[in-house]
Design a protein around this motif. Structure first.
Motif, PDB file in Angstrom:
ATOM      1  N   ALA A 132       0.837  -1.202   0.000  1.00 13.40           N
ATOM      2  CA  ALA A 132       0.000   0.000   0.000  1.00 13.40           C
ATOM      3  C   ALA A 132       0.871   1.252   0.000  1.00 13.40           C
ATOM      4  O   ALA A 132       0.587   2.223  -0.710  1.00 13.40           O
ATOM      5  N   VAL A 133       1.933   1.218   0.804  1.00 10.49           N
ATOM      6  CA  VAL A 133       2.828   2.365   0.859  1.00 10.49           C
ATOM      7  C   VAL A 133       3.449   2.588  -0.527  1.00 10.49           C
ATOM      8  O   VAL A 133       3.523   3.709  -1.028  1.00 10.49           O
ATOM      9  N   CYS A 134       3.853   1.480  -1.157  1.00 11.88           N
ATOM     10  CA  CYS A 134       4.443   1.581  -2.497  1.00 11.88           C
ATOM     11  C   CYS A 134       3.457   2.181  -3.496  1.00 11.88           C
ATOM     12  O   CYS A 134       3.824   2.934  -4.382  1.00 11.88           O
ATOM     13  N   ALA A 135       2.189   1.807  -3.338  1.00  8.11           N
ATOM     14  CA  ALA A 135       1.193   2.183  -4.343  1.00  8.11           C
ATOM     15  C   ALA A 135       0.482   3.480  -3.980  1.00  8.11           C
ATOM     16  O   ALA A 135      -0.450   3.900  -4.656  1.00  8.11           O
ATOM     17  N   MET A 136       0.928   4.109  -2.914  1.00  9.36           N
ATOM     18  CA  MET A 136       0.224   5.272  -2.368  1.00  9.36           C
ATOM     19  C   MET A 136      -0.017   6.388  -3.382  1.00  9.36           C
ATOM     20  O   MET A 136      -1.129   6.882  -3.517  1.00  9.36           O
ATOM     21  N   VAL A 137       1.040   6.759  -4.100  1.00 10.76           N
ATOM     22  CA  VAL A 137       0.928   7.925  -4.987  1.00 10.76           C
ATOM     23  C   VAL A 137      -0.158   7.741  -6.051  1.00 10.76           C
ATOM     24  O   VAL A 137      -1.072   8.569  -6.140  1.00 10.76           O
ATOM     25  N   PRO A 138      -0.127   6.662  -6.837  1.00 10.96           N
ATOM     26  CA  PRO A 138      -1.203   6.530  -7.836  1.00 10.96           C
ATOM     27  C   PRO A 138      -2.580   6.384  -7.208  1.00 10.96           C
ATOM     28  O   PRO A 138      -3.553   6.942  -7.712  1.00 10.96           O
ATOM     29  N   LEU A 139      -2.655   5.666  -6.076  1.00  7.13           N
ATOM     30  CA  LEU A 139      -3.973   5.481  -5.463  1.00  7.13           C
ATOM     31  C   LEU A 139      -4.547   6.808  -4.964  1.00  7.13           C
ATOM     32  O   LEU A 139      -5.733   7.074  -5.109  1.00  7.13           O
ATOM     33  N   LEU A 140      -3.681   7.642  -4.403  1.00  7.27           N
ATOM     34  CA  LEU A 140      -4.171   8.950  -3.940  1.00  7.27           C
ATOM     35  C   LEU A 140      -4.597   9.817  -5.117  1.00  7.27           C
ATOM     36  O   LEU A 140      -5.545  10.581  -5.023  1.00  7.27           O
ATOM     37  N   ARG A 141      -3.883   9.683  -6.236  1.00  6.34           N
ATOM     38  CA  ARG A 141      -4.274  10.447  -7.427  1.00  6.34           C
ATOM     39  C   ARG A 141      -5.653  10.043  -7.916  1.00  6.34           C
ATOM     40  O   ARG A 141      -6.457  10.881  -8.305  1.00  6.34           O
ATOM     41  N   VAL A 142      -5.908   8.729  -7.902  1.00  8.63           N
ATOM     42  CA  VAL A 142      -7.238   8.256  -8.303  1.00  8.63           C
ATOM     43  C   VAL A 142      -8.280   8.835  -7.355  1.00  8.63           C
ATOM     44  O   VAL A 142      -9.295   9.364  -7.774  1.00  8.63           O
ATOM     45  N   ARG A 143      -7.958   8.752  -6.055  1.00  8.67           N
ATOM     46  CA  ARG A 143      -8.923   9.250  -5.082  1.00  8.67           C
ATOM     47  C   ARG A 143      -9.224  10.720  -5.318  1.00  8.67           C
ATOM     48  O   ARG A 143     -10.362  11.159  -5.230  1.00  8.67           O
ATOM     49  N   LYS A 144      -8.176  11.456  -5.635  1.00  8.36           N
ATOM     50  CA  LYS A 144      -8.391  12.883  -5.862  1.00  8.36           C
ATOM     51  C   LYS A 144      -9.302  13.117  -7.073  1.00  8.36           C
ATOM     52  O   LYS A 144     -10.165  13.991  -7.059  1.00  8.36           O
ATOM     53  N   ARG A 145      -9.079  12.312  -8.113  1.00  4.53           N
ATOM     54  CA  ARG A 145      -9.859  12.511  -9.334  1.00  4.53           C
ATOM     55  C   ARG A 145     -11.343  12.246  -9.145  1.00  4.53           C
ATOM     56  O   ARG A 145     -12.176  12.861  -9.808  1.00  4.53           O
ATOM     57  N   VAL A 146     -11.661  11.278  -8.295  1.00  6.21           N
ATOM     58  CA  VAL A 146     -13.093  10.986  -8.106  1.00  6.21           C
ATOM     59  C   VAL A 146     -13.611  11.563  -6.786  1.00  6.21           C
ATOM     60  O   VAL A 146     -14.726  11.266  -6.377  1.00  6.21           O
ATOM     61  N   ASP A 147     -12.786  12.370  -6.127  1.00  8.63           N
ATOM     62  CA  ASP A 147     -13.163  12.906  -4.817  1.00  8.63           C
ATOM     63  C   ASP A 147     -14.461  13.705  -4.906  1.00  8.63           C
ATOM     64  O   ASP A 147     -14.506  14.775  -5.504  1.00  8.63           O
ATOM     65  N   HIS A 148     -15.499  13.155  -4.305  1.00  8.91           N
ATOM     66  CA  HIS A 148     -16.806  13.809  -4.403  1.00  8.91           C
ATOM     67  C   HIS A 148     -16.803  15.166  -3.706  1.00  8.91           C
ATOM     68  O   HIS A 148     -17.628  16.005  -3.979  1.00  8.91           O
ATOM     69  N   ARG A 149     -15.823  15.384  -2.804  1.00  8.33           N
ATOM     70  CA  ARG A 149     -15.788  16.668  -2.107  1.00  8.33           C
ATOM     71  C   ARG A 149     -15.574  17.825  -3.078  1.00  8.33           C
ATOM     72  O   ARG A 149     -16.076  18.924  -2.895  1.00  8.33           O
ATOM     73  N   ARG A 150     -14.817  17.549  -4.155  1.00  9.73           N
ATOM     74  CA  ARG A 150     -14.548  18.593  -5.141  1.00  9.73           C
ATOM     75  C   ARG A 150     -15.806  18.941  -5.941  1.00  9.73           C
ATOM     76  O   ARG A 150     -15.835  19.924  -6.676  1.00  9.73           O
ATOM     77  N   TYR A 151     -16.819  18.080  -5.853  1.00 13.88           N
ATOM     78  CA  TYR A 151     -18.057  18.337  -6.591  1.00 13.88           C
ATOM     79  C   TYR A 151     -19.174  18.733  -5.629  1.00 13.88           C
ATOM     80  O   TYR A 151     -20.337  18.731  -5.978  1.00 13.88           O
ATOM     81  N   ASN A 152     -18.802  19.057  -4.397  1.00 14.15           N
ATOM     82  CA  ASN A 152     -19.818  19.396  -3.400  1.00 14.15           C
ATOM     83  C   ASN A 152     -20.519  20.715  -3.760  1.00 14.15           C
ATOM     84  O   ASN A 152     -19.895  21.648  -4.253  1.00 14.15           O
ATOM     85  N   GLY A 153     -21.807  20.765  -3.462  1.00 16.64           N
ATOM     86  CA  GLY A 153     -22.574  21.971  -3.733  1.00 16.64           C
ATOM     87  C   GLY A 153     -23.642  21.734  -4.782  1.00 16.64           C
ATOM     88  O   GLY A 153     -23.443  22.008  -5.954  1.00 16.64           O
ATOM     89  N   ALA A 154     -24.787  21.226  -4.342  1.00 12.87           N
ATOM     90  CA  ALA A 154     -25.911  21.074  -5.259  1.00 12.87           C
ATOM     91  C   ALA A 154     -26.655  22.402  -5.309  1.00 12.87           C
ATOM     92  O   ALA A 154     -26.689  23.137  -4.326  1.00 12.87           O
ATOM     93  N   VAL A 155     -27.227  22.684  -6.467  1.00 12.92           N
ATOM     94  CA  VAL A 155     -27.913  23.955  -6.638  1.00 12.92           C
ATOM     95  C   VAL A 155     -29.423  23.716  -6.655  1.00 12.92           C
ATOM     96  O   VAL A 155     -29.901  22.839  -7.371  1.00 12.92           O
ATOM     97  N   LEU A 156     -30.159  24.485  -5.854  1.00 13.47           N
ATOM     98  CA  LEU A 156     -31.616  24.409  -5.899  1.00 13.47           C
ATOM     99  C   LEU A 156     -32.066  25.389  -6.970  1.00 13.47           C
ATOM    100  O   LEU A 156     -31.981  26.619  -6.784  1.00 13.47           O
TER     101      LEU A 156
END
Lengths: 337, 337
Positions: free
Chosen positions: A265-289
């Motif tokens: 996991a430590v070895c694979a950390m960098v690519p896995l974190l990049r994936v997480r960042k790309r699909v990070d729902h927090r970056r898409y937070n904010g629904a509009v009424l």
């Protein structure tokens, strides 16, 4: 022009510990922003005191004695808690004291109180909830409705398309966005009656209507906007959240299985974190009424400060670019044609 | 009792190169199985010749001169291609020569021809398509309908629940499976009219009705069965496929980014492959067409031999445990109550 944002400081799972620091960060980034923090003044001041650099001259604290809880029935939120932080924040928009309101509170209550206080725009039958969902292209696919309207007539879906068309132009700066109608594909029957009729109506508008799209097109990013009724939209959104959670849970579990896999996991950390960042729902937070006489943004209930900042971004863009006025104008034009 | 499976050998994206080897493997594992391979005899024999150990005494080749293409309209498949491998295979079940039929062909055509040839069971208004979807518990959540019925009445959804109840007992060996009704949650309105009425009807049955579930419950495995109309089911299934594809595509991309990340990928291979295996949709291949007077299994069009083997498993379990007869019996009881 300065932009004033009213924040329901008490809303969401975490309340002031998330909303207040996010507000301070946001003020630091945007010199043209003022923020009204609505809620318990003592709690708000307590958190503010931890941010000595906060530009206090651009922060206003507006007291509200009640809080809408996440599981409060709509009737309770609407009829009994008349001094809730959510309601008082919405009233700031109604009174013209704020350009937009942001809350992480109960979606149902937020929609109901917003409709009650702000009213819907002329020509809009039903307000809808829209949000961006991460797609393969690295942009967001804007999807609506996400749960405000379980049963929809074709005309409602057409109005959703018209409102989202303005929203995406304003918030994402995308001109003439393409619009897909969520449908089923190659299976026995292509679409239900409402969708078939909606498709015909959408072809008659001046919108950039792409045609039908299927479930997988949301994540492919086939169109900028995907329109569906609130039942389907809500189920798809929650199923997607569930699947993403299951997959990331499994990845965590497999890497935690033994000392060996933990080293992996430590070895694979960098690519896995990049994936997480790309699909990070927090970056898409904010629904509009959409469809209200005022700009209302719903943040995810479990949002942290980072995520809440993105909801503030959306509110800022929508307010600054006069989204509500432009939706109102689009409806005047559309209904006169 | 021996079980005879009729395979549409020409169906799907790959035809005989997938179906014939999968059939040979399956026969090797199950001494009580006979298989009828339906399609072009030359092509079938050509692939069979590469499996010298195939138990030819348990293989029958049934000629069919036409093939239903993946994009054939239903009318063409049904009215013009009367000697298609799909249709001839279905006829084996009708004539009692086979206990189940398996096809990777066009879903719409398979449902239409099956309905035409086999007819629906007494008491069943609408056949439905059901499949298992991987969940966090490592089992499958059986979901239906997945696209046969875009517009459903409450009574149809109740019938879907009744049919799936038998299917899960028979195919998964799970007694008294729990049944969830797919609905939307905390948002403004809880459910559409059809779902509200269905919920009331389901409470009156003897089924193990759990109540409403939301989109994320499919992957949590909250209930063994999730019932919804074919529009919602199809959209959710395809959206989930799209999301899973996007996430695995991103993982691949990030690990392929540089020599360094490629080395990381090698290090992380074991846990990543384990995750892939756990959510491998191939292990869940084999949707069941429920409500017909015969057992019809739909394999994914892009299935490889490994995946096709799982569809054969489902067909075998359903046929051996007399799923169709048990559904028929359940409907006689239910309609008499």
């Amino acid at each position: 022009m300065s932009v004033t944002l009213a924040i329901d400081a008490m809303g969401g799972d975490h309340g002031v510990v998330v909303t207040v620091p996010a507000a301070c960060d946001f003020l630091e980034k945007h010199a043209d922003v003022k923020i009204a923090l609505v809620g318990d003044p003592d709690l708000i001041k307590q958190v503010l005191s931890k941010s000595p650099k906060a530009p206090m001259e651009r922060i206003q604290i507006i007291p509200a004695s009640e809080v809408v809880l996440m599981d409060d029935p709509i009737e309770v939120a609407l009829r009994r808690k008349k001094d809730s932080s959510m309601r008082v924040a919405i009233e700031q928009v109604k009174e013209g004291a704020a350009d937009a309101v942001i809350s992480s509170g109960n979606t149902g209550a937020l929609m109901a109180i917003s409709r009650y206080i702000l009213k819907t725009l002329e020509g809009v039958d039903r307000p809808a909830i829209a949000t961006a969902i991460p797609n393969e292209l690295g942009r967001g696919t804007t999807m609506l409705d996400l749960g405000a309207n379980a049963d929809c007539e074709p005309m409602h879906l057409v109005q959703f398309a018209q409102m989202a068309n303005v929203m995406v132009q304003v918030v994402d700066g995308k001109q003439n966005p393409s619009i897909g109608l969520l449908n089923i594909g190659e299976e026995v029957i292509k679409g239900n009656e409402v969708v078939k009729q909606t498709s015909e109506l959408l072809r008659q508008t001046s919108l950039n209507f792409y045609g039908n799209v299927e479930g997988n097109d949301i994540f492919k990013g086939t169109t900028d906007i995907v329109v569906c009724d609130g039942f389907v939209g809500n189920v798809v959104l929650k199923a997607s959240e569930g699947l993403a959670k299951m997959m990331s849970g499994m990845i965590r579990e497999e890497f935690n299985r033994s000392l060996m896999t933990k080293i992996m996991a430590v070895c694979a950390m960098v690519p896995l974190l990049r994936v997480r960042k790309r699909v990070d729902h927090r970056r898409y937070n904010g629904a509009v009424l959409l469809g209200l006489r005022g700009c209302v943004i719903k943040s995810h209930g479990s949002a942290d400060s980072y995520a809440f900042g993105f909801a503030l971004d959306r509110a800022y863009e929508a307010a600054k670019n006069r989204m509500v006025e432009r939706i109102a104008a689009a409806f005047v034009v559309e209904t006169k044609v």
